[in-house]
Design an enzyme around this catalytic site. Structure first.
Site, PDB file in Angstrom:
ATOM      1  N   ARG A 220     -36.391 -37.144  -9.677  1.00  0.00           N
ATOM      2  CA  ARG A 220     -37.251 -37.378  -8.201  1.00  0.00           C
ATOM      3  C   ARG A 220     -38.544 -37.363  -8.592  1.00  0.00           C
ATOM      4  O   ARG A 220     -39.651 -36.729  -9.148  1.00  0.00           O
ATOM      5  CB  ARG A 220     -36.962 -36.146  -8.153  1.00  0.00           C
ATOM      6  CG  ARG A 220     -37.360 -35.627  -6.149  1.00  0.00           C
ATOM      7  CD  ARG A 220     -37.064 -34.551  -5.651  1.00  0.00           C
ATOM      8  NE  ARG A 220     -37.145 -33.656  -6.337  1.00  0.00           N
ATOM      9  CZ  ARG A 220     -38.393 -33.051  -6.505  1.00  0.00           C
ATOM     10  NH1 ARG A 220     -39.067 -33.116  -6.100  1.00  0.00           N
ATOM     11  NH2 ARG A 220     -39.008 -31.302  -7.125  1.00  0.00           N
TER      12      ARG A 220
ATOM     13  N   HIS B 209     -39.549 -30.028 -14.385  1.00  0.00           N
ATOM     14  CA  HIS B 209     -40.811 -29.929 -14.009  1.00  0.00           C
ATOM     15  C   HIS B 209     -41.497 -29.848 -15.410  1.00  0.00           C
ATOM     16  O   HIS B 209     -41.548 -28.836 -16.238  1.00  0.00           O
ATOM     17  CB  HIS B 209     -41.070 -28.836 -13.293  1.00  0.00           C
ATOM     18  CG  HIS B 209     -42.003 -29.106 -12.271  1.00  0.00           C
ATOM     19  ND1 HIS B 209     -43.701 -28.940 -12.952  1.00  0.00           N
ATOM     20  CD2 HIS B 209     -42.269 -29.550 -10.789  1.00  0.00           C
ATOM     21  CE1 HIS B 209     -43.780 -29.710 -11.781  1.00  0.00           C
ATOM     22  NE2 HIS B 209     -43.663 -29.329 -11.187  1.00  0.00           N
TER      23      HIS B 209
ATOM     24  N   GLY C  81     -34.993 -25.249   3.661  1.00  0.00           N
ATOM     25  CA  GLY C  81     -35.145 -26.415   5.180  1.00  0.00           C
ATOM     26  C   GLY C  81     -34.699 -27.532   5.544  1.00  0.00           C
ATOM     27  O   GLY C  81     -34.654 -27.710   7.025  1.00  0.00           O
ATOM     28  N   ALA C  82     -33.634 -27.680   4.626  1.00  0.00           N
ATOM     29  CA  ALA C  82     -32.082 -28.478   5.262  1.00  0.00           C
ATOM     30  C   ALA C  82     -31.689 -28.258   6.580  1.00  0.00           C
ATOM     31  O   ALA C  82     -31.532 -28.477   7.799  1.00  0.00           O
ATOM     32  CB  ALA C  82     -31.518 -28.993   4.113  1.00  0.00           C
TER      33      ALA C  82
ATOM     34  N   GLN D 114     -33.916 -32.339 -13.287  1.00  0.00           N
ATOM     35  CA  GLN D 114     -35.171 -32.650 -13.294  1.00  0.00           C
ATOM     36  C   GLN D 114     -35.664 -31.137 -14.705  1.00  0.00           C
ATOM     37  O   GLN D 114     -36.254 -30.378 -13.669  1.00  0.00           O
ATOM     38  CB  GLN D 114     -36.310 -32.784 -11.643  1.00  0.00           C
ATOM     39  CG  GLN D 114     -37.320 -33.149 -12.517  1.00  0.00           C
ATOM     40  CD  GLN D 114     -38.389 -33.657 -10.966  1.00  0.00           C
ATOM     41  OE1 GLN D 114     -38.582 -33.246  -9.929  1.00  0.00           O
ATOM     42  NE2 GLN D 114     -39.001 -35.560 -11.459  1.00  0.00           N
TER      43      GLN D 114
ATOM     44  N   ASP E 185     -24.054 -23.195  -5.053  1.00  0.00           N
ATOM     45  CA  ASP E 185     -22.864 -22.521  -3.845  1.00  0.00           C
ATOM     46  C   ASP E 185     -22.485 -23.349  -3.283  1.00  0.00           C
ATOM     47  O   ASP E 185     -20.636 -23.554  -3.136  1.00  0.00           O
ATOM     48  CB  ASP E 185     -23.638 -21.462  -3.147  1.00  0.00           C
ATOM     49  CG  ASP E 185     -23.644 -20.165  -3.214  1.00  0.00           C
ATOM     50  OD1 ASP E 185     -23.611 -19.762  -4.780  1.00  0.00           O
ATOM     51  OD2 ASP E 185     -24.532 -19.602  -3.061  1.00  0.00           O
TER      52      ASP E 185
ATOM     53  N   LEU F  31     -43.331 -21.887 -11.499  1.00  0.00           N
ATOM     54  CA  LEU F  31     -43.186 -23.036 -11.172  1.00  0.00           C
ATOM     55  C   LEU F  31     -45.536 -23.223 -10.957  1.00  0.00           C
ATOM     56  O   LEU F  31     -45.926 -22.061 -10.375  1.00  0.00           O
ATOM     57  CB  LEU F  31     -42.971 -23.891 -10.070  1.00  0.00           C
ATOM     58  CG  LEU F  31     -43.463 -25.369  -9.460  1.00  0.00           C
ATOM     59  CD1 LEU F  31     -42.879 -26.477 -10.872  1.00  0.00           C
ATOM     60  CD2 LEU F  31     -43.181 -25.251  -8.720  1.00  0.00           C
TER      61      LEU F  31
ATOM     62  N   ARG G 206     -42.344 -37.492 -13.338  1.00  0.00           N
ATOM     63  CA  ARG G 206     -42.396 -36.028 -13.928  1.00  0.00           C
ATOM     64  C   ARG G 206     -41.353 -36.564 -15.144  1.00  0.00           C
ATOM     65  O   ARG G 206     -42.014 -35.196 -16.604  1.00  0.00           O
ATOM     66  CB  ARG G 206     -41.048 -34.726 -12.753  1.00  0.00           C
ATOM     67  CG  ARG G 206     -42.094 -34.730 -11.984  1.00  0.00           C
ATOM     68  CD  ARG G 206     -41.421 -33.507 -11.243  1.00  0.00           C
ATOM     69  NE  ARG G 206     -42.718 -33.102 -10.122  1.00  0.00           N
ATOM     70  CZ  ARG G 206     -42.479 -32.314  -8.950  1.00  0.00           C
ATOM     71  NH1 ARG G 206     -40.662 -31.719  -9.221  1.00  0.00           N
ATOM     72  NH2 ARG G 206     -43.180 -32.359  -8.020  1.00  0.00           N
TER      73      ARG G 206
ATOM     74  N   HIS H 101     -35.743 -27.547 -13.060  1.00  0.00           N
ATOM     75  CA  HIS H 101     -36.502 -27.504 -11.808  1.00  0.00           C
ATOM     76  C   HIS H 101     -35.633 -28.002 -10.645  1.00  0.00           C
ATOM     77  O   HIS H 101     -35.758 -27.544  -9.387  1.00  0.00           O
ATOM     78  CB  HIS H 101     -37.552 -27.696 -11.290  1.00  0.00           C
ATOM     79  CG  HIS H 101     -38.773 -28.024  -9.905  1.00  0.00           C
ATOM     80  ND1 HIS H 101     -39.087 -27.220 -10.478  1.00  0.00           N
ATOM     81  CD2 HIS H 101     -39.069 -29.133  -9.351  1.00  0.00           C
ATOM     82  CE1 HIS H 101     -39.597 -26.851  -8.555  1.00  0.00           C
ATOM     83  NE2 HIS H 101     -39.968 -28.887  -8.613  1.00  0.00           N
TER      84      HIS H 101
ATOM     85  N   GLU I 171     -47.211 -30.679  -9.545  1.00  0.00           N
ATOM     86  CA  GLU I 171     -48.115 -30.834  -9.965  1.00  0.00           C
ATOM     87  C   GLU I 171     -49.445 -31.298  -9.100  1.00  0.00           C
ATOM     88  O   GLU I 171     -50.376 -32.316  -9.282  1.00  0.00           O
ATOM     89  CB  GLU I 171     -46.777 -32.046  -9.473  1.00  0.00           C
ATOM     90  CG  GLU I 171     -47.097 -33.484  -9.849  1.00  0.00           C
ATOM     91  CD  GLU I 171     -45.858 -34.269 -10.074  1.00  0.00           C
ATOM     92  OE1 GLU I 171     -44.550 -33.979 -10.566  1.00  0.00           O
ATOM     93  OE2 GLU I 171     -46.065 -35.759  -9.151  1.00  0.00           O
TER      94      GLU I 171
ATOM     95  N   SER J 123     -39.086 -33.877  -2.425  1.00  0.00           N
ATOM     96  CA  SER J 123     -37.710 -32.858  -2.306  1.00  0.00           C
ATOM     97  C   SER J 123     -38.358 -32.096  -0.667  1.00  0.00           C
ATOM     98  O   SER J 123     -37.103 -32.234   0.246  1.00  0.00           O
ATOM     99  CB  SER J 123     -37.245 -31.470  -3.135  1.00  0.00           C
ATOM    100  OG  SER J 123     -39.123 -31.110  -3.252  1.00  0.00           O
ATOM    101  N   LEU J 124     -39.161 -31.945  -0.299  1.00  0.00           N
ATOM    102  CA  LEU J 124     -39.792 -31.463   0.911  1.00  0.00           C
ATOM    103  C   LEU J 124     -39.213 -32.986   1.813  1.00  0.00           C
ATOM    104  O   LEU J 124     -38.921 -32.097   2.813  1.00  0.00           O
ATOM    105  CB  LEU J 124     -41.106 -31.215   1.247  1.00  0.00           C
ATOM    106  CG  LEU J 124     -41.117 -29.660   0.026  1.00  0.00           C
ATOM    107  CD1 LEU J 124     -42.745 -29.254   1.292  1.00  0.00           C
ATOM    108  CD2 LEU J 124     -40.216 -28.360   0.808  1.00  0.00           C
TER     109      LEU J 124
ATOM    110  N   GLY K 280     -27.051 -22.525   4.517  1.00  0.00           N
ATOM    111  CA  GLY K 280     -27.511 -22.453   4.402  1.00  0.00           C
ATOM    112  C   GLY K 280     -29.071 -22.590   4.939  1.00  0.00           C
ATOM    113  O   GLY K 280     -28.764 -23.300   6.158  1.00  0.00           O
ATOM    114  N   ALA K 281     -30.031 -21.905   4.904  1.00  0.00           N
ATOM    115  CA  ALA K 281     -31.425 -21.626   5.634  1.00  0.00           C
ATOM    116  C   ALA K 281     -32.883 -22.346   4.668  1.00  0.00           C
ATOM    117  O   ALA K 281     -33.474 -21.722   5.725  1.00  0.00           O
ATOM    118  CB  ALA K 281     -31.189 -20.522   6.891  1.00  0.00           C
TER     119      ALA K 281
ATOM    120  N   PHE L 129     -49.854 -36.767  -6.594  1.00  0.00           N
ATOM    121  CA  PHE L 129     -48.532 -36.839  -7.088  1.00  0.00           C
ATOM    122  C   PHE L 129     -48.407 -37.732  -8.186  1.00  0.00           C
ATOM    123  O   PHE L 129     -48.258 -38.741  -8.043  1.00  0.00           O
ATOM    124  CB  PHE L 129     -47.686 -36.213  -5.397  1.00  0.00           C
ATOM    125  CG  PHE L 129     -48.207 -34.842  -5.471  1.00  0.00           C
ATOM    126  CD1 PHE L 129     -48.735 -33.809  -4.840  1.00  0.00           C
ATOM    127  CD2 PHE L 129     -46.373 -34.485  -6.718  1.00  0.00           C
ATOM    128  CE1 PHE L 129     -48.443 -32.027  -5.333  1.00  0.00           C
ATOM    129  CE2 PHE L 129     -46.607 -33.199  -6.616  1.00  0.00           C
ATOM    130  CZ  PHE L 129     -46.974 -32.443  -5.640  1.00  0.00           C
TER     131      PHE L 129
END
Lengths: 236, 597
Positions: B398, B242, B17-18, B240, B221, B252, B286, B353, B255, B403-404, B14-15, B119
């Site tokens: 959350r 949204h 953010g994480a 969640q 996956d 999306l 949320r 979401h 928020e 999440s970011l 996986g490429a 937020f």
């Protein structure tokens, strides 16, 4: 609601099966919720699961589903299917090798992107907190950082078609200017050196196809013009 | 059949953010690292995040990480592990500032610092008043972040395997993870990636639902691979919804729109959130806002000819603010709702979401599973971060912008842990089992040779409709019970999927069939875990656990203050305690309380 049927003429080529590419005539019935070209393609794939194309976010931000739509590059997910004259002629992005159907090999495109060092260069030890930048300085990056690397621009550019290995192309040059314009970046001179070449920058002949096709309404030609100006100013 | 074998110190799957954040740790440490990704990195779904990343920088309102920690624990409805939450909130400033140093184009305040906006669920002084904690790049924060991380990886010369789809986890006889199998899309060939460490950063599985903000690629996956390899999945009942997906399209709307002053209105034009959350109103968390919206719609106050949505109104904001802070939202509204939000409100509806649960990990990014007396024993060689993982910082719900933050903090943390574990010699290259690729090859062969099978599209649709109907915003005991039967039937159909396209070259039909195997694991985990949890907590609210004086909000801490663990084999459920102890002794635990906004 009356039934909507869409007629497609799609470029098909599977190197595993086909001796040469051909245009497939195929139609598909849409559901009322199918609004975008991508919706219609997904519907088509239910009918013929061998129809191959890339797609992901379906909202115009990931840059996966760029293709040539009725002769013009665009994103399938941002194109209203009802706005298109039929049959809708779909071809892979021009100028890049076709892997299969609408899927092209983007190696050359990303090679050019990487060649401009698409990352912030600042060798000073970073401060403990954020580097400061005024709102006005930050605004200089608007219209530059939003690029989604879909390649609609570079693959609509005749200069890129002729010299994909030598001309950086509009997407790469937009990225180059994004870093030149960033007050935090300290490599402007190196970046200009990197582009000072008969091909890398100066093959842009301001044909402006890139501006015409950009699904994010960005203006690579303007960014290229600014780089050219800086080159000239640096020379005198 | 001869299978190519690649050997690395570490493999990241996986490429987004994480994965990219973890990759930086590994590449910069000099470890031989491969990043497998089924899409080009900047196509990963992090790109679609809009409103911001949380950090208590305090650039425009006073803030500190204790308040952020409190908000996150409360947002999680006390199901989040307080050690991991403390870790995340304390690390927030560091990872956000780091990102700024990488070149991320954050918006700026007049004093040159990073722009921050309010937020949902984020507050000053333990719930007292809204705080500006969300660090934003207009409403394209995820795009700006993902590109900045990718760019930094170009600089670090990270080795990517682009358009390679991981198929299965390889575990040896000790249960240790020693690699993955993967298929190269361009050739259709399966290879083995043999490594000392495997990090999963494969994102969520929002595509188990019919209506989702998620990209097509969000098919769980890594979660599916982990489940098939015998790793339990944690808290999968918590999804969640949204509040503001574009009605009909699912796309999306951040928020951040409400953070900038947007208001939700019902058919009467009433700002109904004042009734449900008198304090934070439209910026309540949320789950609360989504339930309030559905209640409005269910009680006949929805908008439009079918009274099936509510309106998100920003017409009172100046066009300049909208163009400057919410340009992407304006584009999306024009594209997908056919309205310009400067002139008319946006039709919105709660939309699936985010997956709060996932592969169980600790705050170091190590995957953990019960073994003997210890319910959190690390699985040697296996790490996970981001939406596919459950650290657990989000618990039962959350908060937006967490999440970011999660993917930055835990992507980095998992990367650091792997570097430590390899450099200290704790992790070595264990031999591959003889049958390392057999399971994947059998799956491929089954698909290749399937006759008179089921249709991938139809099975997926049946799964999505089942999830939507039986495990939605509000949950009903009877529907959940029927849902378990229904989803197990769908899972049976998924065992005999058939594809017509047999080409070896970029076969998307095959890819979708393999993705469906992963989605099905997630769907089963969700439905079975949800049916079993006989309480209301966070995003999981059921009719037979109503709000009572004895059990406010229907939450049953006496019985259900625990994490669910679902095992694919036999659909077995197990539970483990919630960690109510922060990481540091000097930090007081956030005591259990009734959640109101």
């Amino acid at each position: 609601m009356s039934k909507r049927t869409v007629q497609f003429k799609i470029y098909r080529y599977d190197p595993d099966r086909d001796e040469k590419p051909y245009m497939q005539d195929i139609s598909v019935d849409l559901e009322p919720s199918d609004k975008k070209l991508l919706d219609a393609l997904v519907r088509l794939k239910v009918k013929d699961d061998s129809t191959s194309f890339r797609r992901s976010c379906r909202e115009g931000v990931c840059g996966s589903d760029a293709m040539n739509i009725n002769g013009k590059n665009g994103l399938a997910c941002l194109t209203d299917v009802d706005s298109l004259p039929q049959p809708i002629v779909l071809r892979p992005l021009p100028g890049l090798p076709v892997i299969r159907d609408l899927i092209v090999d983007m190696t050359q495109f990303f090679k050019q992107y990487n060649s401009i060092k698409p990352y912030l260069v600042n060798d000073n030890p970073p401060p403990e907190r954020e580097r400061l930048q005024s709102p006005e300085e930050r605004e200089e990056l608007n219209g530059l950082y939003e690029c989604i690397l879909c390649a609609c621009c570079s693959t609509s550019c005749p200069s890129f078609w002729w010299n994909p290995d030598k001309f950086v192309g509009p997407a790469g040059l937009l990225a180059a200017y994004r870093f030149i314009a960033d007050t935090r970046d300290e490599a402007t001179n190196e970046r200009l050196d990197n582009l000072e070449d008969p091909y890398r920058l100066f093959r842009c002949h301001t044909i402006m196809n890139c501006v015409d096709v950009c699904p994010k309404s960005l203006n690579p030609t303007r960014a290229i013009g600014k780089i050219k100006d800086m080159m000239v100013r640096r020379a005198v | 059949m001869k299978i190519a074998k690649h050997t690395y110190d570490a493999v990241i799957v996986g490429a987004g953010g994480a994965g990219l954040r973890a990759a930086l740790q590994l590449s910069e440490s000099g470890l031989k690292t491969a990043v497998l990704t089924k899409v080009f990195p900047t196509r990963s779904h992090t790109v679609a995040a809009q409103g911001g990343v949380a950090a208590s920088l305090g650039n425009s309102t006073e803030d500190n990480w204790h308040w952020h920690m409190y908000d996150t624990v409360k947002g999680s409805d006390w199901l989040g592990d307080q050690d991991a939450i403390e870790f995340m909130c304390r690390k927030a400033n560091e990872v956000v500032v780091e990102l700024e140093h990488y070149g991320m184009p954050f918006d700026r305040l007049d004093n040159g610092k990073i722009y921050q906006r309010p937020f949902g669920g984020h507050s000053q002084n333990y719930g007292q008043s809204p705080v500006s904690r969300s660090c934003a790049a207009a409403d394209r924060t995820g795009h700006a972040m993902l590109h900045a991380l990718y760019q930094r990886n170009v600089r670090a010369k990270t080795q990517f395997f682009v358009e390679w789809m991981a198929l299965d986890l390889i575990r040896d006889a000790d249960g240790d993870v020693v690699g993955v199998t993967a298929m190269e899309m361009e050739t259709g060939e399966v290879s083995i990636f043999h490594a000392k460490a495997v990090i999963f950063a494969t994102g969520g599985a929002g595509r188990i639902y019919y209506s989702s903000t998620n990209a097509f690629i969000n098919t769980g996956d890594g979660v599916g691979m982990a489940a098939r390899a015998g790793v339990p999945l944690e808290d999968m009942e918590f999804w969640q919804f949204h509040p503001t997906g574009v009605a009909g399209a699912g796309v999306l709307i951040t928020e951040g729109v409400r953070g900038e002053g947007g208001i939700l209105r019902n058919a009467a034009g009433e700002r109904f959130m004042e009734r449900y959350a008198p304090n934070l109103k439209d910026l309540a968390s949320r789950d609360v806002v989504s339930r309030s919206m559905v209640t409005e719609i269910n009680e006949g106050r929805g908008c439009g000819p079918d009274k099936d949505h509510v309106l998100l109104d920003i017409t009172h904001l100046s066009p300049e603010t909208i163009m400057k802070r919410l340009p992407g939202i304006r584009e999306i509204s024009i594209q997908f709702a056919g309205i310009d939000p400067i002139k008319a409100p946006i039709p919105v509806v709660p939309t699936c979401h985010y997956q709060m649960g996932g592969i169980p990990t600790n705050y170091k990014g190590q995957v953990v599973a019960p073994k003997g007396d210890n319910s959190n024993t690390p699985v040697t060689g296996f790490y996970a971060a981001g939406e596919c993982a459950c650290a657990s910082v989000h618990g039962a719900n959350r908060l937006g912008t967490n999440s970011l933050l999660d993917l930055l903090v835990f992507g980095k943390s998992a990367g650091e842990t792997v570097v430590e574990d390899i450099q200290s010699g704790n992790l070595r290259l264990k031999p591959l089992p003889d049958n390392a690729a057999d399971f994947s090859l059998a799956r491929m062969a089954r698909l290749e040779n399937q006759k008179d099978g089921t249709n991938v599209h139809e099975v997926r649709l049946a799964m999505q409709r089942t999830m939507q109907k039986h495990a939605g915003v509000f949950r009903f005991s009877e529907l959940l019970q029927q849902g378990v039967t229904a989803i197990l039937e769908v899972a049976e159909q998924a065992k005999t999927t058939e594809i017509k396209d047999k080409s070896m070259v970029w076969n998307t039909a095959r890819m979708e069939a393999l993705e469906l195997d992963n989605l099905i694991e997630v769907a089963k985990a969700t439905m079975i875990s949800a049916e079993a949890r006989k309480e209301s907590r966070g995003a999981h609210v059921r009719d037979d656990a109503p709000d009572t004086p004895e059990f406010p909000n229907g939450r049953r801490d006496d019985e259900w203050l625990k994490h669910t663990l679902w095992y694919s084999e036999g659909n077995r459920l197990d539970y483990k305690p919630v960690n109510l102890q922060p990481m540091s002794e000097s930090v007081d635990p956030i005591a259990l309380a009734t959640r109101t906004y």
